[in-house]
Design a protein around this motif. Structure first.
Motif, PDB file in Angstrom:
ATOM      1  N   GLY A  88       0.816  -1.215   0.000  1.00  0.00           N
ATOM      2  CA  GLY A  88       0.000   0.000   0.000  1.00  0.00           C
ATOM      3  C   GLY A  88       0.845   1.257   0.000  1.00  0.00           C
ATOM      4  O   GLY A  88       0.564   2.216  -0.732  1.00  0.00           O
ATOM      5  N   THR A  92       0.852   3.940  -3.147  1.00  0.00           N
ATOM      6  CA  THR A  92       0.407   5.323  -2.911  1.00  0.00           C
ATOM      7  C   THR A  92       1.549   6.315  -3.086  1.00  0.00           C
ATOM      8  O   THR A  92       1.334   7.438  -3.548  1.00  0.00           O
ATOM      9  CB  THR A  92      -0.206   5.466  -1.504  1.00  0.00           C
ATOM     10  N   ASN A 136      -0.769   7.683   2.214  1.00  0.00           N
ATOM     11  CA  ASN A 136      -1.739   6.594   2.351  1.00  0.00           C
ATOM     12  C   ASN A 136      -2.494   6.810   3.660  1.00  0.00           C
ATOM     13  O   ASN A 136      -2.290   6.088   4.642  1.00  0.00           O
ATOM     14  CB  ASN A 136      -1.042   5.229   2.345  1.00  0.00           C
ATOM     15  N   ALA A 139      -3.818   4.359   6.440  1.00  0.00           N
ATOM     16  CA  ALA A 139      -2.872   3.512   7.166  1.00  0.00           C
ATOM     17  C   ALA A 139      -2.757   3.893   8.631  1.00  0.00           C
ATOM     18  O   ALA A 139      -2.181   3.129   9.422  1.00  0.00           O
ATOM     19  CB  ALA A 139      -1.497   3.571   6.499  1.00  0.00           C
ATOM     20  N   TYR A 289      -8.215  -2.612   1.862  1.00  0.00           N
ATOM     21  CA  TYR A 289      -8.029  -1.452   2.732  1.00  0.00           C
ATOM     22  C   TYR A 289      -6.634  -0.846   2.554  1.00  0.00           C
ATOM     23  O   TYR A 289      -6.469   0.377   2.559  1.00  0.00           O
ATOM     24  CB  TYR A 289      -8.231  -1.862   4.190  1.00  0.00           C
ATOM     25  N   ALA A 290      -5.635  -1.714   2.384  1.00  0.00           N
ATOM     26  CA  ALA A 290      -4.257  -1.239   2.305  1.00  0.00           C
ATOM     27  C   ALA A 290      -3.945  -0.518   1.004  1.00  0.00           C
ATOM     28  O   ALA A 290      -3.114   0.404   0.986  1.00  0.00           O
ATOM     29  CB  ALA A 290      -3.299  -2.416   2.485  1.00  0.00           C
ATOM     30  N   VAL A 291      -4.600  -0.903  -0.111  1.00  0.00           N
ATOM     31  CA  VAL A 291      -4.194  -0.384  -1.419  1.00  0.00           C
ATOM     32  C   VAL A 291      -5.210   0.551  -2.066  1.00  0.00           C
ATOM     33  O   VAL A 291      -4.881   1.204  -3.066  1.00  0.00           O
ATOM     34  CB  VAL A 291      -3.874  -1.531  -2.401  1.00  0.00           C
ATOM     35  N   HIS A 292      -6.428   0.645  -1.538  1.00  0.00           N
ATOM     36  CA  HIS A 292      -7.468   1.364  -2.281  1.00  0.00           C
ATOM     37  C   HIS A 292      -7.161   2.839  -2.465  1.00  0.00           C
ATOM     38  O   HIS A 292      -7.594   3.447  -3.444  1.00  0.00           O
ATOM     39  CB  HIS A 292      -8.835   1.202  -1.582  1.00  0.00           C
ATOM     40  N   TRP A 293      -6.405   3.438  -1.547  1.00  0.00           N
ATOM     41  CA  TRP A 293      -6.108   4.872  -1.650  1.00  0.00           C
ATOM     42  C   TRP A 293      -5.360   5.189  -2.943  1.00  0.00           C
ATOM     43  O   TRP A 293      -5.520   6.270  -3.506  1.00  0.00           O
ATOM     44  CB  TRP A 293      -5.301   5.318  -0.431  1.00  0.00           C
ATOM     45  N   CYS A 321     -10.790  -2.217  -7.069  1.00  0.00           N
ATOM     46  CA  CYS A 321     -10.211  -2.453  -5.741  1.00  0.00           C
ATOM     47  C   CYS A 321     -10.175  -3.943  -5.422  1.00  0.00           C
ATOM     48  O   CYS A 321      -9.168  -4.462  -4.920  1.00  0.00           O
ATOM     49  CB  CYS A 321     -11.012  -1.709  -4.677  1.00  0.00           C
ATOM     50  N   ALA A 325      -6.851  -6.092  -4.979  1.00  0.00           N
ATOM     51  CA  ALA A 325      -6.656  -6.749  -3.689  1.00  0.00           C
ATOM     52  C   ALA A 325      -6.433  -8.240  -3.865  1.00  0.00           C
ATOM     53  O   ALA A 325      -5.544  -8.832  -3.227  1.00  0.00           O
ATOM     54  CB  ALA A 325      -7.868  -6.486  -2.788  1.00  0.00           C
ATOM     55  N   CYS A 328      -2.952  -8.843  -5.117  1.00  0.00           N
ATOM     56  CA  CYS A 328      -1.950  -8.626  -4.065  1.00  0.00           C
ATOM     57  C   CYS A 328      -1.926  -9.782  -3.070  1.00  0.00           C
ATOM     58  O   CYS A 328      -0.853 -10.200  -2.620  1.00  0.00           O
ATOM     59  CB  CYS A 328      -2.228  -7.310  -3.343  1.00  0.00           C
TER      60      CYS A 328
END
Length: 362
Positions: A88, A92, A136, A139, A289-293, A321, A325, A328
């Protein structure tokens, strides 16, 4: 993925809670993408903390009572969280650099980006910005999750139920007035809110631990209750009741509804037909949650600049997303966690062997 003779991957799991976690993660992403479509998506964080307290207490309290050390516990938590957390941060930061060089966002200097990225990659807040994780932002909750994990293994496991109730009361007493003053429960992402964020985290985390310490049913029936839980978490995060006021609705979600949904969701399961979908969205929820930003600004180009339909773009964004996800988890998280676990196991075996060898020599 699995054979007919083998158990499915959701066997033995709290599948309803998996599905609820996935829906909550999507609500957070949708809130960040288009606040009007998930106006209270941020209270999903309180649900995450309550769920984490429940799951970790259920899984690790017996191991701690059997002699598990704090260092071993925190190592396991880092193995679980760090690979996707780092992905993430990498994604970001890449998006942030592109936006900086193209002139679409020059709010941060390159030196600030560089220093912040170093600190953030170590799961530490940036010392140069008011926002803990400037590239990010979501986080911040993962940082407080780690703090709660450390407090749990160092202190909370030692407390009786009444003391955990006292922690909940003290935490609510500290952050609830600030929510009313702030006008919402969207608190925690900036340095000046650190004490409120910690209290917010501890309240939900301890509530989840209290639920775990309640007597669990021997069998969780697959009933309509599982579907009700999935619908209820979605309704809680997507609804925007005007009659109660934003701050009071957020407090109701944090103090009452989120723990109640964790309690109810831990006692029922969805139908067999719904279980695969619930398991899947739960399995990719942390990655989402970790990568959506990182996907927000690229996708907003189509919604804001090209004026694509907002509802259509919400589905496209969430689809992107989920796909990111899944990739990942499948190709980064699982291999990385396996590698890290194997390295730690070999190192532990080497230490044990060395200790045995020295004792033999002596």
């Amino acid at each position: 993925m699995f054979t007919k003779t083998a158990h499915p991957p959701w066997h033995g799991r709290y599948v309803t809670l998996d599905g609820m976690r996935g829906i909550a993660a999507m609500a957070v992403a949708l809130f960040h993408f288009n606040i009007s479509q998930a106006p209270h998506g941020y209270v999903a964080v309180d649900f995450f903390f309550a769920l984490s307290g429940f799951v970790l207490c259920t899984s690790y309290l017996p191991r701690w009572q059997a002699g598990m050390r704090a260092g071993d516990f925190m190592t396991k938590r880092l193995v679980r969280l760090y690979p996707l957390f780092l992905v993430g941060i990498a994604l970001t930061t890449t998006v942030g650099l592109v936006r900086h060089y193209t002139g679409s966002d020059a709010s941060l200097k390159l030196s600030t980006i560089a220093v912040s990225t170093v600190f953030n990659a170590l799961m530490l807040p940036s010392p140069l910005t008011g926002t803990l994780f400037p590239l990010n932002v979501p986080a911040w909750s993962l940082f407080y999750e780690l703090i709660a994990n450390l407090v749990m293994i160092a202190a909370l496991f030692r407390l009786p139920r009444l003391a955990l109730v006292a922690v909940c009361i003290a935490s609510a007493w500290w952050f609830a007035p600030a929510v009313v003053d702030n006008g919402s429960g969207n608190i925690g992402a900036i340095w000046s809110e650190w004490s409120l964020a910690l209290a917010r985290t501890l309240y939900s985390f301890c509530a989840g631990m209290l639920i775990a310490k309640m007597r669990q049913p021997a069998h969780r029936p697959a009933t309509l209750g599982g579907l009700i839980c999935l619908a209820a978490i979605a309704a809680m995060l997507l609804a925007d009741p005007q009659w109660i006021g934003v701050a009071y609705y957020d407090l109701a979600c944090t103090l009452v509804l989120s723990p109640l949904l964790v309690w109810f969701g831990s006692r029922v399961e969805p139908s067999r037909k719904l279980a695969p979908a619930a398991w899947f969205v739960g399995e990719v929820s942390f990655a989402l949650y970790a990568v959506h930003w990182a996907l927000i600004e690229p996708m907003r180009y189509f919604k804001d600049d090209l004026q694509y339909d907002e509802v259509l773009m919400a589905f496209v964004f969430l689809g992107a997303c989920l796909a990111t996800a899944w990739f990942c988890v499948r190709w980064i998280d699982v291999p990385a966690r396996t590698l890290m676990s194997d390295m730690l196991r070999r190192r532990k075996e080497a230490r044990l062997f060395a200790g045995t060898d020295r004792s033999t020599d002596g």
